[in-house]
Structures are given as C-alpha cells and as structure tokens.
Scaffold this motif. Sequence first.
Motif: not given
Length: 250
Positions: A119-123, A146-156, A229-233
């Motif tokens: 995830i870090a590499a994608r963000l 549908q399922l989704s897992e979303s990641w956003e960097p907290l620094a943003l 700014v966001e990545t999701a599976d």
Amino acid sequence: MPRETAYLQVADALRARIEAGEWPIGAKLPSRARFAQEYSVGQSVAQRAMERLIIEGFLEGRAGSGTYVRRPRKRLRLVRSRQRAGRTGSPFHAEVAGLGQAGSWESRSEARVPAPESIAARLGIAPGDPCVVTRYEFLADGRPVQLSESWEPLALTDRTPVALPEMGPLAGAGVVERMRAIGVSVVRVVEVPRPARAGQEQANLLGISVGDLITEIERTYYDAAGRPVETADIVVADIRSEIVYEFPVE
C-alpha cells in the motif's frame, strides 16, 4: 475428478441446458437422483450444483414440490467511466436504482493504521506511515454485491473535517468531493482490473462459494501534482455484477 470441481462442472452443464431452452421458464427439473446418474456423480454433488444455480437465480426451490426454472435475475451493471469518477454523490446508488433496487453500504474505518509495504508503494509513502483504512460492503436490496478496502495517507487529511470518509459534514460524499473540501484537486484515477477466484473471507462476505469468479480492481486517485491521495482494492462477484468501462470518443 475432485468433488469441488465436479459440482461446478455439473452446474455449468445444467446452466447451458437451461440457457438453450431445454427447460422453459416455470418448468420443473428432473430429480437430483436423475442428474447424479446422468453425470456419474453422487447425489450430494448434483444437489450442490442445483443449489449453485439457485444462488445464481436460474432455479428456485419450492418446498415439497421440487426445483423449477425461474427467470434469471439481471446482473447489476457497474459502470466505470471518467464522468462517473468525477461526479459527486454515489454512482453505486444510481446504478442500483436503475434496476429498481435499493443501494446501500456498510463501512468501518480505522485511523493511524501503519501502511503495509504494498500500500505504501501505491500511495508514495514510507512503509509504516499512518493511514486511514475504510472497509466497505455494498448492497443491492440488502444483498452484498461489492467489497472495497480504501487507504488514505493520514498526513493528507489529519485534523481536517474529512479525515474519516464516513463521518463529518461530507460523510459518504466520495474521494473527489472530500479532497476538494480541503483544497486538494483530484484530476486522475487509474484502475487495474484483474480476474481472480474468491477466497474464504471474500466468499463469506459476498455470499458466494470459495473459488467463484471475482474481479479485483486496484484503484488509485491522483491530485494535480501527480500525488496519490487514495488507493483501494475493490472486489466484485461475477455472478452478482458485470463491470462496464465507458469512455467518450475524442
């Protein structure tokens, strides 16, 4: 042949016969004993194949009567396009409403979750950097599609009203609108779809069988500077939905 493969092969064969019109809508199917004999499998395998077609919407069981051919349910059409990616509100709601169904979702967020390496590499952040993770289950008429897992960097988003996607003044508004509210202009989204087979957890959440076909979509939003700014599976069950990509001709 392995028992798991056997029931899927019988289901495929019966589905093909139904689609070819061997049994019209409303017709009663032969017994599982007959299908077991016809396909040289045990009755439990034949039963499981028929249950599979009930889940898919090809058949319906009537207590004390038997199994009948029903009108197949329409798969939910999930349209992915530049126009929809930039809209406010929920495209999912619009797609489900188009089929006369009620769309909803359930979500849960965790803050300050260390980013795993992938995830870090994608963000574009360092492994272990804190993120907000939100897991979604999207439903049509109460059925998971549908399922989704979303990641956003907290620094943003830290210490802003939109730090948690499903809380605050823009709860549920979507990535584009939430980022705009804190001065971040999202201009691009990249999606990478991959075919896969459902694992145990995915099957449990989607109400399908382990090994069923799914589509996994890796989605990442970027701002005007090219920063993720966001990545999701995203996970879509093939028997529940079809994915359509729509683009304007320039």
